[in-house]
Motif scaffolding. Sequence first.
Motif: not given
Length: 271
Positions: A19-32, A42-48
Motif C-alpha cells: 500500500i505504500s507504493s503509488p496506487a493504480l485503480l484498474l476498471i474493466h470493460a463491459g465485456i469482461a 505482475p509487472t505493475l505490482a513491481e512498483n505500484h
Amino acid sequence: MPHLDVEGAQLYYETDSHISSPALLLIHAGIANLRMWDPQVPTLAENHFVIRFDTRGYGQTTTEDVEFSNRADALDLLDHLGIQKATLIGCARGGGIAIDLAVENPDRVAGLLTIGSGPSGFPETELTSEEDDLFDQLDAAFEAGDWNTLYDLEVRLWCIGPTRNEADLDPDFVAAAYELNRMNIAHVDDRPVPIPLEPPAYDRLVDIAVPTFVMVGEQDLSAALTQYEYLLSTIPGADGATFRDSAHIPSVERPDIFELLLTGWLARHKL
C-alpha cells in the motif's frame, strides 16, 4: 476472497503489492471483469499498489436491484483501502467510469488512462452497415432471451470487431475474450440502476488537469474511434496511441505492447 460491503452490494476486489507504493485503480470493460488485467498485474505490482474490482453486474460482485453510482463504488473502495489518490486505468465502459470520476473528484485522481472509451454525454454516432447488422443480431438474441448467444455476439462485435474474421486472429486471444464475457452470464438477471454524472463529462473534459493517456484499437467500432479523437483533442495535454491490429480490448489482445506503453507513460509522469 476480499469483498467490500457497500450500499446494496458486495464488491469483489483484489490488490497486489504494498500500500505504500503509488496506487493504480484498474476498471474493466463491459465485456469482461477484473480478470482481464491478469497479464499486466505482475509487472505493475513491481512498483505500484494495484487495485482492481468487479463493478456491479460483473464477475464476483453481487448486487441488489438498487440505484447506485459507479463513481461512489470506486471511491468507497479507495477509502476502504486508505488510498487518497490513484491513477485510474479503465477499458471501454471502465474508461468511461474513470473519466467521470476524474471530472467529479479531481482531488482523488493522479493520472488517467483510457482504452476504447468515451465520455458520458457523448452524442450518438451513425453505425456502419456491418455494425448495424451485428447490433440487430444482438437485439434479436436479447428479445429471445438467448443469453449465451447474446454474450458471445457481444464478443463478436466488440472484441473481434465488425470488419475482422475470427479465424484470422490468435486463437488464445479469441478464447480468452469469450471466457471473460461468459463469466458475466450469471448476472443476467441483475438490474442495478447506475446514477449518471450530471452534468455529463462531455463538456467538462477541459477541466481534467492530470496526465492523461488515451488509447484505441484501430479495429474498434466507429463510435469508439470518434470518441478517441474527441478525447485526444479536448483533454489538455493528452497523449494518444492506436493499436493497428486490435479492436476493443487491446490490453488483452496485445498485452506486451500495452504493458510497454503503460509502464513507459507511468514512469515518464512519475505516477
